[in-house]
Design an enzyme around this catalytic site. Structure first.
Site, PDB file in Angstrom:
ATOM      1  N   ARG A   1      96.472 -11.752  -4.476  1.00 30.72           N
ATOM      2  CA  ARG A   1      96.094 -12.788  -3.491  1.00 30.72           C
ATOM      3  C   ARG A   1      96.447 -12.426  -2.052  1.00 30.72           C
ATOM      4  O   ARG A   1      96.595 -13.291  -1.208  1.00 30.72           O
ATOM      5  CB  ARG A   1      96.709 -14.142  -3.848  1.00 30.72           C
ATOM      6  CG  ARG A   1      96.215 -14.710  -5.159  1.00 30.72           C
ATOM      7  CD  ARG A   1      96.252 -16.221  -5.158  1.00 30.72           C
ATOM      8  NE  ARG A   1      95.718 -16.743  -6.398  1.00 30.72           N
ATOM      9  CZ  ARG A   1      96.445 -17.044  -7.464  1.00 30.72           C
ATOM     10  NH1 ARG A   1      97.752 -16.872  -7.430  1.00 30.72           N
ATOM     11  NH2 ARG A   1      95.872 -17.511  -8.542  1.00 30.72           N
TER      12      ARG A   1
ATOM     13  N   LYS B   1      87.872  -8.239  10.010  1.00 31.82           N
ATOM     14  CA  LYS B   1      86.681  -8.305   9.162  1.00 31.82           C
ATOM     15  C   LYS B   1      86.754  -7.188   8.128  1.00 31.82           C
ATOM     16  O   LYS B   1      86.968  -6.023   8.490  1.00 31.82           O
ATOM     17  CB  LYS B   1      85.410  -8.124   9.993  1.00 31.82           C
ATOM     18  CG  LYS B   1      84.916  -9.373  10.666  1.00 31.82           C
ATOM     19  CD  LYS B   1      83.535  -9.116  11.251  1.00 31.82           C
ATOM     20  CE  LYS B   1      83.013 -10.312  12.000  1.00 31.82           C
ATOM     21  NZ  LYS B   1      81.720 -10.023  12.666  1.00 31.82           N
TER      22      LYS B   1
ATOM     23  N   GLU C   1      79.069   1.610  19.523  1.00 32.53           N
ATOM     24  CA  GLU C   1      79.882   0.380  19.576  1.00 32.53           C
ATOM     25  C   GLU C   1      80.572   0.231  20.933  1.00 32.53           C
ATOM     26  O   GLU C   1      80.830  -0.883  21.380  1.00 32.53           O
ATOM     27  CB  GLU C   1      80.916   0.356  18.443  1.00 32.53           C
ATOM     28  CG  GLU C   1      80.338   0.223  17.037  1.00 32.53           C
ATOM     29  CD  GLU C   1      79.873  -1.198  16.675  1.00 32.53           C
ATOM     30  OE1 GLU C   1      79.901  -2.109  17.529  1.00 32.53           O
ATOM     31  OE2 GLU C   1      79.443  -1.375  15.509  1.00 32.53           O
TER      32      GLU C   1
ATOM     33  N   LYS D   1      88.315  -6.499  22.667  1.00 33.47           N
ATOM     34  CA  LYS D   1      88.178  -7.077  21.325  1.00 33.47           C
ATOM     35  C   LYS D   1      89.339  -8.008  21.011  1.00 33.47           C
ATOM     36  O   LYS D   1      89.147  -9.066  20.398  1.00 33.47           O
ATOM     37  CB  LYS D   1      88.057  -5.965  20.283  1.00 33.47           C
ATOM     38  CG  LYS D   1      87.845  -6.542  18.901  1.00 33.47           C
ATOM     39  CD  LYS D   1      86.847  -5.836  18.078  1.00 33.47           C
ATOM     40  CE  LYS D   1      86.583  -6.617  16.791  1.00 33.47           C
ATOM     41  NZ  LYS D   1      85.870  -5.874  15.787  1.00 33.47           N
TER      42      LYS D   1
ATOM     43  N   GLU E   1      84.865 -16.065  13.712  1.00 35.31           N
ATOM     44  CA  GLU E   1      83.483 -16.016  14.196  1.00 35.31           C
ATOM     45  C   GLU E   1      82.800 -17.382  14.134  1.00 35.31           C
ATOM     46  O   GLU E   1      81.702 -17.536  13.623  1.00 35.31           O
ATOM     47  CB  GLU E   1      82.679 -14.982  13.393  1.00 35.31           C
ATOM     48  CG  GLU E   1      81.447 -14.511  14.148  1.00 35.31           C
ATOM     49  CD  GLU E   1      80.748 -13.350  13.461  1.00 35.31           C
ATOM     50  OE1 GLU E   1      81.306 -12.241  13.484  1.00 35.31           O
ATOM     51  OE2 GLU E   1      79.672 -13.568  12.904  1.00 35.31           O
TER      52      GLU E   1
ATOM     53  N   ARG F   1      83.122 -14.888  19.061  1.00 38.06           N
ATOM     54  CA  ARG F   1      83.078 -13.574  18.407  1.00 38.06           C
ATOM     55  C   ARG F   1      81.650 -13.128  18.069  1.00 38.06           C
ATOM     56  O   ARG F   1      81.396 -11.933  17.873  1.00 38.06           O
ATOM     57  CB  ARG F   1      83.949 -13.604  17.141  1.00 38.06           C
ATOM     58  CG  ARG F   1      84.085 -12.238  16.495  1.00 38.06           C
ATOM     59  CD  ARG F   1      85.190 -12.174  15.462  1.00 38.06           C
ATOM     60  NE  ARG F   1      85.282 -10.851  14.886  1.00 38.06           N
ATOM     61  CZ  ARG F   1      86.259 -10.416  14.125  1.00 38.06           C
ATOM     62  NH1 ARG F   1      87.263 -11.219  13.845  1.00 38.06           N
ATOM     63  NH2 ARG F   1      86.270  -9.194  13.641  1.00 38.06           N
TER      64      ARG F   1
ATOM     65  N   ASN G   1      78.321  -9.150  17.623  1.00 33.97           N
ATOM     66  CA  ASN G   1      77.209  -8.765  16.748  1.00 33.97           C
ATOM     67  C   ASN G   1      76.000  -8.300  17.560  1.00 33.97           C
ATOM     68  O   ASN G   1      74.923  -8.090  16.994  1.00 33.97           O
ATOM     69  CB  ASN G   1      76.806  -9.936  15.847  1.00 33.97           C
ATOM     70  CG  ASN G   1      77.918 -10.312  14.891  1.00 33.97           C
ATOM     71  OD1 ASN G   1      78.655  -9.444  14.433  1.00 33.97           O
ATOM     72  ND2 ASN G   1      78.070 -11.592  14.602  1.00 33.97           N
TER      73      ASN G   1
ATOM     74  N   HIS H   1      73.309  -5.814  16.313  1.00 29.74           N
ATOM     75  CA  HIS H   1      73.506  -5.669  14.874  1.00 29.74           C
ATOM     76  C   HIS H   1      72.376  -6.275  14.040  1.00 29.74           C
ATOM     77  O   HIS H   1      72.183  -5.857  12.888  1.00 29.74           O
ATOM     78  CB  HIS H   1      74.851  -6.280  14.456  1.00 29.74           C
ATOM     79  CG  HIS H   1      76.027  -5.397  14.787  1.00 29.74           C
ATOM     80  ND1 HIS H   1      76.318  -5.011  16.079  1.00 29.74           N
ATOM     81  CD2 HIS H   1      76.974  -4.802  14.005  1.00 29.74           C
ATOM     82  CE1 HIS H   1      77.396  -4.233  16.075  1.00 29.74           C
ATOM     83  NE2 HIS H   1      77.808  -4.092  14.828  1.00 29.74           N
TER      84      HIS H   1
ATOM     85  N   HIS I   1      71.366  -3.505  11.651  1.00 30.72           N
ATOM     86  CA  HIS I   1      71.529  -3.643  10.201  1.00 30.72           C
ATOM     87  C   HIS I   1      70.181  -3.549   9.479  1.00 30.72           C
ATOM     88  O   HIS I   1      70.087  -2.986   8.381  1.00 30.72           O
ATOM     89  CB  HIS I   1      72.183  -4.986   9.860  1.00 30.72           C
ATOM     90  CG  HIS I   1      73.667  -5.006  10.084  1.00 30.72           C
ATOM     91  ND1 HIS I   1      74.421  -6.156   9.988  1.00 30.72           N
ATOM     92  CD2 HIS I   1      74.546  -4.029  10.388  1.00 30.72           C
ATOM     93  CE1 HIS I   1      75.690  -5.878  10.233  1.00 30.72           C
ATOM     94  NE2 HIS I   1      75.796  -4.596  10.489  1.00 30.72           N
TER      95      HIS I   1
ATOM     96  N   HIS J   1      75.917   3.874  11.433  1.00 20.89           N
ATOM     97  CA  HIS J   1      75.890   2.497  11.927  1.00 20.89           C
ATOM     98  C   HIS J   1      75.819   2.407  13.454  1.00 20.89           C
ATOM     99  O   HIS J   1      75.003   1.663  14.008  1.00 20.89           O
ATOM    100  CB  HIS J   1      77.143   1.784  11.397  1.00 20.89           C
ATOM    101  CG  HIS J   1      77.336   0.406  11.925  1.00 20.89           C
ATOM    102  ND1 HIS J   1      76.481  -0.630  11.627  1.00 20.89           N
ATOM    103  CD2 HIS J   1      78.270  -0.104  12.765  1.00 20.89           C
ATOM    104  CE1 HIS J   1      76.897  -1.727  12.247  1.00 20.89           C
ATOM    105  NE2 HIS J   1      77.982  -1.435  12.946  1.00 20.89           N
TER     106      HIS J   1
END
Ligand code: GLY
Length: 349
Positions: free
Chosen positions: A113, A135, A177, A212, A222, A226, A230, A233, A237, A250
């Site tokens: 956990r 993330k 990025e 960041k 997010e 935030r 993206n 993206h 993506h 990426h």
């Protein structure tokens, strides 16, 4: 060392020349027993240097590459962590690029956990973006990063010496990025990217880390600001999924996404700087980044892939679009209009 509050306590971030001060940082953060997760490319390059400084109980070595960022790899890591065996005082140390950080972070998020994780990013992309903010995810046949968790690290250790073993494509991928962060958050960095042939890694990493940290401190989950991270993206993506994960790195797909999304922002009147797409193209070309869609992709496939984006609702996708450098606005783009992003025809319904 920078420090900021997260949902798991405090995250510290060191941007530092070498791995030499990792033991001091880990001791300061109370790290005791550690298990190292790395990959088959990074381990021979940096694994021994890390193990010489930080005693680890076991090393789990993953196959390298985005195509291995899967539920199967994640399950293997969870299984191997349990067999070490780990306990709740064990810290997972992730040494590698974005894939290692994501898989190890997601495995740490669920094992017993939740185990603490320390990210030791060895790529420019992971240093400037992926290692910070918690993330973690793996890809699914239906889309990128569709299965994961927010699991902020205890410590991020960006040792710049590890960038020395990257090839030109890996550096370029990180720069994708960097351009995103500059466009979304840091007009000063964007100006440097326009003015200088290639700003030094140390300055760039520090600027991106600071930008960041400011965003994820305000909005870890997010829910608001935030979303600007993206940028590029939605298109990026879709390109990665359509080509097959691992075909185009990426960060290169993100750069193409930044240009196409800026084009769309200008066409729709969101962006007040009509020269922005060309400014992005100029930066991209100078940094060795692609700025156009790869040849041969079917626009209908790109539209279908984009409509599966996890930032989507029933009928819309939330796409952060630039208003000007350093200022983005989230726009809920109707899925029926996604073809505009790719200069494609509407998909028949
Ligand atoms: N890579 C985007 C984010 O961390 O939010």
């Amino acid at each position: 060392m920078r420090r900021f509050a997260t949902s798991r306590g405090v995250c510290s971030v060191a941007v530092t020349p070498t791995l030499d001060d990792l033991p001091t940082c880990l001791a300061e953060r109370g790290v005791g027993e550690a298990v190292l997760v790395t990959d088959e490319v990074v381990d021979p390059l940096w694994g021994d240097r890390l193990r010489a400084r930080v005693p680890v109980r076991a090393t789990l070595r993953l196959p390298s590459g985005e195509e291995h960022k899967t539920l199967a790899t994640w399950e293997r890591v969870v299984d191997e962590l349990l067999r070490v065996p780990v306990d709740r005082a064990t810290t997972v140390v992730a040494l590698g690029g974005g894939v290692v950080g994501d898989v190890a972070g997601f495995a740490a998020a669920v094992t017993l956990r939740g185990l603490d994780v320390v990210q030791v990013p060895t790529t420019l992309l992971a240093m400037v973006d992926a290692s910070i903010g918690g993330k973690t995810a793996v890809d699914h046949p239906l889309g990128k990063n569709l299965v994961g968790a927010f699991h902020p690290p205890l410590h991020v250790h960006a040792a710049l010496e590890t960038l020395s073993t990257l090839d030109a494509v890996q550096i370029a991928a990180g720069r994708g990025e960097v351009v995103k962060t500059a466009l979304a958050l840091d007009a000063g960095l964007f100006a440097r990217l326009e003015a200088e042939a290639a700003p030094g890694h140390a300055d760039v990493v520090r600027a991106c880390v600071d930008a960041k940290i400011a965003v994820v401190t305000e909005d870890e989950r997010e829910q608001g600001r935030r979303v600007v991270l993206n940028a590029g993206h939605t298109v990026g993506h879709a390109i990665e999924r359509t080509l097959g994960y691992g075909v185009l790195p990426h960060g290169l797909a993100v750069m193409i996404g930044l240009v196409l999304e800026a084009d769309h922002a200008v066409r729709t009147g969101v962006c007040e700087d009509s020269s922005l797409p060309d400014r992005l193209r100029a930066i991209g070309r100078r940094l060795g980044l692609p700025v156009e869609l790869p040849a041969g992709l079917d626009p209908a496939d790109l539209v279908a892939a984009a409509s599966l984006d996890k930032k989507g609702r029933a009928d819309t996708i939330r796409v952060p679009l630039p208003v000007r450098v350093g200022c983005m606005v989230p726009v809920d783009l109707p899925k029926r209009d996604l073809h505009h992003l790719f200069h494609a025809r509407p998909t028949p319904t």
